[in-house]
Design a protein around this motif. Structure first.
Motif, mmCIF file in Angstrom:
data_model
loop_
_atom_site.group_PDB
_atom_site.id
_atom_site.type_symbol
_atom_site.label_atom_id
_atom_site.label_comp_id
_atom_site.label_asym_id
_atom_site.label_seq_id
_atom_site.Cartn_x
_atom_site.Cartn_y
_atom_site.Cartn_z
ATOM 1 N N SER A 1 0.870 -1.051 -0.173
ATOM 2 C CA SER A 1 0.034 -0.012 0.101
ATOM 3 C C SER A 1 0.811 1.258 0.116
ATOM 4 C CB SER A 1 -1.005 0.022 1.376
ATOM 5 O OG SER A 1 -0.259 0.196 2.439
ATOM 6 N N GLU A 2 1.999 1.200 0.688
ATOM 7 C CA GLU A 2 2.906 2.318 0.656
ATOM 8 C C GLU A 2 3.368 2.687 -0.759
ATOM 9 O OE1 GLU A 2 6.093 2.497 3.614
ATOM 10 O OE2 GLU A 2 4.652 3.365 4.656
ATOM 11 N N ALA A 3 3.647 1.767 -1.682
ATOM 12 C CA ALA A 3 4.041 1.898 -2.937
ATOM 13 C C ALA A 3 2.834 2.473 -3.801
ATOM 14 C CB ALA A 3 4.366 0.745 -3.757
ATOM 15 N N VAL A 4 1.619 2.018 -3.524
ATOM 16 C CA VAL A 4 0.358 2.710 -4.308
ATOM 17 C C VAL A 4 0.317 3.991 -3.867
ATOM 18 C CG1 VAL A 4 -2.205 2.552 -4.359
ATOM 19 C CG2 VAL A 4 -0.853 0.504 -4.549
ATOM 20 N N LEU A 5 0.579 4.502 -2.388
ATOM 21 C CA LEU A 5 0.192 5.836 -2.176
ATOM 22 C C LEU A 5 1.358 6.578 -2.671
ATOM 23 C CD1 LEU A 5 -0.696 5.784 1.651
ATOM 24 C CD2 LEU A 5 -2.385 5.814 -0.570
ATOM 25 N N LYS A 6 2.644 6.023 -2.878
ATOM 26 C CA LYS A 6 3.561 6.979 -3.441
ATOM 27 C C LYS A 6 3.496 7.112 -4.948
ATOM 28 C CE LYS A 6 7.412 9.299 -2.860
ATOM 29 N NZ LYS A 6 7.527 10.467 -2.303
ATOM 30 N N ILE A 7 2.936 6.156 -5.596
ATOM 31 C CA ILE A 7 2.555 6.443 -6.966
ATOM 32 C C ILE A 7 1.694 7.327 -7.265
ATOM 33 C CG2 ILE A 7 1.422 5.109 -9.101
ATOM 34 C CD1 ILE A 7 2.881 2.404 -7.998
ATOM 35 N N MET A 8 0.446 7.481 -6.224
ATOM 36 C CA MET A 8 -0.492 8.300 -6.409
ATOM 37 C C MET A 8 0.142 9.807 -6.231
ATOM 38 S SD MET A 8 -3.329 6.390 -4.320
ATOM 39 C CE MET A 8 -4.624 7.529 -4.281
ATOM 40 N N GLU A 9 1.230 9.950 -5.570
ATOM 41 C CA GLU A 9 1.836 11.173 -5.427
ATOM 42 C C GLU A 9 2.370 11.914 -6.520
ATOM 43 O OE1 GLU A 9 4.374 11.213 -1.915
ATOM 44 O OE2 GLU A 9 2.811 10.237 -0.902
ATOM 45 N N TYR A 10 2.818 10.851 -7.417
ATOM 46 C CA TYR A 10 3.448 11.104 -8.611
ATOM 47 C C TYR A 10 2.411 11.593 -9.924
ATOM 48 C CZ TYR A 10 8.104 9.897 -7.160
ATOM 49 O OH TYR A 10 9.530 9.823 -6.531
ATOM 50 N N ILE A 11 1.427 10.942 -9.707
ATOM 51 C CA ILE A 11 0.381 11.225 -11.000
ATOM 52 C C ILE A 11 -0.419 12.603 -10.825
ATOM 53 C CG2 ILE A 11 0.375 8.848 -11.714
ATOM 54 C CD1 ILE A 11 -1.960 8.498 -10.358
ATOM 55 N N ASP A 12 -1.226 12.579 -11.775
ATOM 56 C CA ASP A 12 -2.059 14.103 -11.865
ATOM 57 C C ASP A 12 -3.016 14.016 -10.774
ATOM 58 O OD1 ASP A 12 -0.506 14.644 -14.039
ATOM 59 O OD2 ASP A 12 -2.049 13.715 -15.425
ATOM 60 N N LEU A 13 -3.474 15.288 -10.577
ATOM 61 C CA LEU A 13 -4.759 15.478 -9.523
ATOM 62 C C LEU A 13 -6.175 14.761 -9.943
ATOM 63 C CD1 LEU A 13 -4.745 19.595 -9.602
ATOM 64 C CD2 LEU A 13 -3.526 17.882 -7.934
ATOM 65 N N PRO A 14 -6.743 14.519 -9.011
ATOM 66 C CA PRO A 14 -6.760 14.519 -7.516
ATOM 67 C C PRO A 14 -5.833 13.522 -6.690
ATOM 68 C CG PRO A 14 -8.648 13.461 -8.110
ATOM 69 C CD PRO A 14 -7.860 13.403 -9.483
ATOM 70 N N PHE A 15 -5.131 12.620 -7.290
ATOM 71 C CA PHE A 15 -4.698 11.619 -6.808
ATOM 72 C C PHE A 15 -3.527 11.702 -5.525
ATOM 73 C CE2 PHE A 15 -6.385 10.128 -10.689
ATOM 74 C CZ PHE A 15 -7.108 9.071 -10.297
ATOM 75 N N PRO A 16 -2.763 12.757 -5.570
ATOM 76 C CA PRO A 16 -1.808 13.261 -4.533
ATOM 77 C C PRO A 16 -2.631 13.452 -3.495
ATOM 78 C CG PRO A 16 -0.952 14.208 -6.806
ATOM 79 C CD PRO A 16 -2.261 13.774 -6.897
ATOM 80 N N GLN A 17 -3.752 14.333 -3.541
ATOM 81 C CA GLN A 17 -4.582 14.598 -2.416
ATOM 82 C C GLN A 17 -5.304 13.351 -1.804
ATOM 83 O OE1 GLN A 17 -4.456 16.389 -5.381
ATOM 84 N NE2 GLN A 17 -3.649 18.284 -4.927
ATOM 85 N N LEU A 18 -5.825 12.399 -2.488
ATOM 86 C CA LEU A 18 -6.169 11.287 -2.185
ATOM 87 C C LEU A 18 -5.067 10.454 -1.418
ATOM 88 C CD1 LEU A 18 -8.605 9.421 -1.898
ATOM 89 C CD2 LEU A 18 -8.066 8.591 -4.073
ATOM 90 N N ALA A 19 -3.949 10.447 -1.856
ATOM 91 C CA ALA A 19 -2.832 9.707 -1.144
ATOM 92 C C ALA A 19 -2.676 10.364 0.227
ATOM 93 C CB ALA A 19 -1.650 9.773 -1.975
ATOM 94 N N PHE A 20 -2.671 11.688 0.381
ATOM 95 C CA PHE A 20 -2.515 12.396 1.511
ATOM 96 C C PHE A 20 -3.360 12.035 2.577
ATOM 97 C CE2 PHE A 20 -3.526 16.029 4.247
ATOM 98 C CZ PHE A 20 -2.200 15.861 4.948
ATOM 99 N N LEU A 21 -4.754 11.805 2.132
ATOM 100 C CA LEU A 21 -5.705 11.432 3.055
ATOM 101 C C LEU A 21 -5.615 10.026 3.419
ATOM 102 C CD1 LEU A 21 -8.806 13.125 1.488
ATOM 103 C CD2 LEU A 21 -7.789 13.837 3.632
ATOM 104 N N LEU A 22 -5.321 9.101 2.463
ATOM 105 C CA LEU A 22 -5.140 7.590 2.800
ATOM 106 C C LEU A 22 -3.831 7.462 3.587
ATOM 107 C CD1 LEU A 22 -6.181 6.124 -0.781
ATOM 108 C CD2 LEU A 22 -7.455 5.933 1.557
ATOM 109 N N GLN A 23 -3.196 8.244 3.749
ATOM 110 C CA GLN A 23 -2.105 7.671 4.414
ATOM 111 C C GLN A 23 -2.044 7.829 5.940
ATOM 112 O OE1 GLN A 23 1.179 10.739 4.311
ATOM 113 N NE2 GLN A 23 -0.152 12.511 5.071
ATOM 114 N N PHE A 24 -3.386 8.438 6.482
ATOM 115 C CA PHE A 24 -3.929 8.477 7.869
ATOM 116 C C PHE A 24 -4.632 7.096 8.061
ATOM 117 C CE2 PHE A 24 -3.646 13.039 6.732
ATOM 118 C CZ PHE A 24 -2.746 13.386 7.791
#
Length: 170
Positions: A118-141
């Protein structure tokens, strides 16, 4: 589980290494020197191109769909892709502290750090376009053990639900 190397700091499913830790040290124990060897052997993957490499199961239909999704949402082409079954994929798995035949998880390999599950998935989400970096930020909690439990259940059933292709795709 993170690869433990001298000069490296492990956090959950990722590792960070200082440049000094990437040099081979013959006084290390066998598992540690092997890890350093694979970090050094694969450092050329980042000499000319610093972009991270997403390792994925090349015969998994879900994984190939995920790669296509990331490619579509990565307009700046910030991620490279490699099948886990390829020779480069196997080398990068060893660099990440995984067995070379372990195709159980997506892995994101950066120059000095690797992420799995799941950490790989969240990190990948940080690299791609909006809104995925914001979603990754929320899912880290969401606690790691909960995220990885969900990840493992999907990964363990991916062939049954989504099928597999006959040949490895990239």
């Amino acid at each position: 589980m993170a690869l433990q190397l001298p000069g490296c700091v492990g956090r959950f499913n990722s590792i960070t290494c200082s440049p000094r830790a990437l040099k081979v040290n013959n006084t290390l124990s066998q598992p540690r020197s092997d890890g350093v060897k694979w970090v050094e052997a694969t450092s050329s993957f980042f000499d000319q191109d610093k972009r991270p490499i997403m390792l994925f199961d090349g015969v998994c239909n879900l994984c190939n769909g995920g790669v296509n999704f990331v490619r579509h949402n990565d307009r700046n082409k910030t991620i490279r892709y490699e099948a886990l079954q390829s020779e480069a994929g196997k080398m990068l798995l060893k660099r990440s502290g995984r067995a070379p035949d372990d195709i159980s998880s997506v892995v994101l390999v950066e120059n000095h750090r690797s992420y799995i599950k799941s950490e790989a998935v969240l990190k990948i989400m940080e690299y791609i376009d909006l809104p995925f970096p914001q979603l990754a930020f929320l899912l880290q909690f969401v606690p790691l053990f909960v995220r990885d439990f969900v990840y493992d259940n999907v990964a363990n059933n991916r062939y049954t639900v989504f099928g597999r292709s006959e040949s490895c795709e990239i």
